[in-house]
Motif scaffolding. Structure first.
Motif, PDB file in Angstrom:
ATOM      1  N   UNK A  31      -4.149  -8.645   3.676  1.00 61.89           N
ATOM      2  CA  UNK A  31      -3.725  -9.660   2.646  1.00 61.89           C
ATOM      3  C   UNK A  31      -4.492  -9.724   1.628  1.00 61.89           C
ATOM      4  N   UNK A  32      -5.812  -9.244   1.592  1.00 62.99           N
ATOM      5  CA  UNK A  32      -6.782  -9.433   0.739  1.00 62.99           C
ATOM      6  C   UNK A  32      -6.814  -8.075  -0.213  1.00 62.99           C
ATOM      7  N   UNK A  33      -5.819  -7.163   0.221  1.00 56.67           N
ATOM      8  CA  UNK A  33      -5.659  -6.058  -0.396  1.00 56.67           C
ATOM      9  C   UNK A  33      -6.779  -5.202  -0.898  1.00 56.67           C
ATOM     10  N   UNK A  34      -7.556  -4.830   0.057  1.00 58.65           N
ATOM     11  CA  UNK A  34      -8.806  -4.074  -0.249  1.00 58.65           C
ATOM     12  C   UNK A  34      -8.476  -2.444  -0.577  1.00 58.65           C
ATOM     13  N   UNK A  35      -9.590  -1.842  -1.165  1.00 61.27           N
ATOM     14  CA  UNK A  35      -9.048  -0.553  -1.590  1.00 61.27           C
ATOM     15  C   UNK A  35      -8.951   0.372  -0.346  1.00 61.27           C
ATOM     16  N   UNK A  36      -9.893   0.140   0.396  1.00 64.12           N
ATOM     17  CA  UNK A  36      -9.634   0.807   1.945  1.00 64.12           C
ATOM     18  C   UNK A  36     -10.386   0.422   2.978  1.00 64.12           C
ATOM     19  N   UNK A  37      -9.865   0.678   4.173  1.00 63.25           N
ATOM     20  CA  UNK A  37     -10.870   0.379   5.245  1.00 63.25           C
ATOM     21  C   UNK A  37     -11.644   1.497   5.738  1.00 63.25           C
ATOM     22  N   UNK A  38     -12.792   1.276   6.356  1.00 63.07           N
ATOM     23  CA  UNK A  38     -13.586   2.442   6.773  1.00 63.07           C
ATOM     24  C   UNK A  38     -13.643   2.037   8.181  1.00 63.07           C
ATOM     25  N   UNK A  39     -13.867   3.256   9.251  1.00 63.52           N
ATOM     26  CA  UNK A  39     -14.157   3.117  10.406  1.00 63.52           C
ATOM     27  C   UNK A  39     -15.382   3.890  10.893  1.00 63.52           C
TER      28      UNK A  39
END
Ligand code: FAD
Length: 275
Positions: A31-39
């Protein structure tokens, strides 16, 4: 914040319960609309499948995701296979690292430093991946000197990194000095600030000892004074880290990368203070 490079890091869950908790956290953080998630990727390939399946789940939910890849303990052949797999799934972004081998683990592998990994990724896959590398405003703990560490950072950028994410820190001046020194060397890639929310005193002290992040004395003493009062630790941590983020963005940080520890609450609370 929305015009900044805002990203959130997860680690691959080890149990079905962990996977379920991460799904809930990710739904909230989306919902915060990050550019991407990294793992993250366990050194020596220990989380290879977990990293990939977590990334694919994020992508299936319509979000951008970047697996980390560490070269320590691996062979060119095994790294080539991982890159081919990432590519076959349409993954376009990667965080390239050396990694740290647990003690007692066998050889260091064929690529010794992250600059060699970046070079290898470019040689194998050209411009397919957007590559992020690590940077250390307070110096990597194994570096001989800050100047040496900066030179080594420059090697990674020259090898083809597009951007960098820093180790976490609580001293904004260390970050700004690092940016200045990097610019003086002609390094012009975005250097996104890594942010570790403060939620647990013991865990923070343990991590910081390992990775060389300094906890300012006044923060450490205040956290210690709260003892087991977790609510006060979290409230004070939120004040400290939100003020840090605000200062970083005002001072020219191109973005923030949150080490979420697979938890939504702390990152969300900081975010809400920034927007
Ligand atoms: P490098 O850039 O290779 O540097 C390691 C050390 O060697 C430094 O002291 C450097 O100064 C020195 N050095 C570098 N190049 C040379 C050279 N050519 N000659 C001589 N000395 C050199 N770890 C994981 O295992 N999995 C992860 O998913 C992960 N994600 C991370 C994400 C971020 C944003 C950060 C900041 C760290 C992450 N780490 C991860 C931790 C990281 O792997 C460790 O900090 C590791 O010790 C160094 O990795 P690096 O890529 O910075 O190494």
């Amino acid at each position: 914040m929305t015009d900044h490079n805002f990203s959130i890091e997860f680690f691959p869950p080890k149990t079905p319960e962990g996977a379920e908790k991460l799904r809930t956290a990710r739904a909230r953080l989306s919902e915060l609309n990050p550019k991407y998630f990294s793992v993250t990727y366990g050194a020596g390939g220990s989380t290879q499948q977990g990293t990939l399946s977590t990334v694919l789940e994020i992508m299936e939910a319509g979000q951008q995701a970047a697996p980390h890849l560490s070269c320590v303990g691996g062979s060119r052949e095994s790294l080539r296979a991982v890159l081919a797999e990432y590519k076959s799934h349409g993954i376009r972004r990667i965080v390239a690292l050396r990694g740290d081998l647990p003690s007692g683990y066998g050889g260091a592998g064929e690529l010794r430093y992250a600059n060699e990994l970046v070079e290898f990724i470019r040689a194998e896959t050209g411009d397919w991946f957007h590559i992020e590398v690590a940077a250390y405003p307070e110096m990597h703990p194994q570096a001989r000197s800050p100047q040496d560490d900066l030179k080594n950072f420059e090697r990674k950028v020259k090898a083809g990194a597009d951007a960098a994410i820093t180790q976490y820190f609580y001293n904004a001046d260390a970050y700004f000095a690092f940016l200045d020194n990097a610019r003086k060397l002609g390094i012009d890639v975005p250097i996104v600030a890594g942010i570790m929310p403060i939620t647990n005193y013991t865990q923070l002290m343990r991590f910081s000892e390992m990775c060389g992040a300094e906890i300012p004395r006044w923060v450490r003493l205040k956290l210690a004074s709260f003892g087991d009062d977790s609510a006060s630790i979290k409230a004070f941590g939120l004040d400290v880290v939100s003020a840090l983020c605000e200062r970083l963005l005002k001072g020219g940080a191109p973005g923030l990368h949150f080490y979420s520890m697979n938890q939504a609450a702390a990152t969300t609370a900081i975010w809400q203070r920034l927007v």
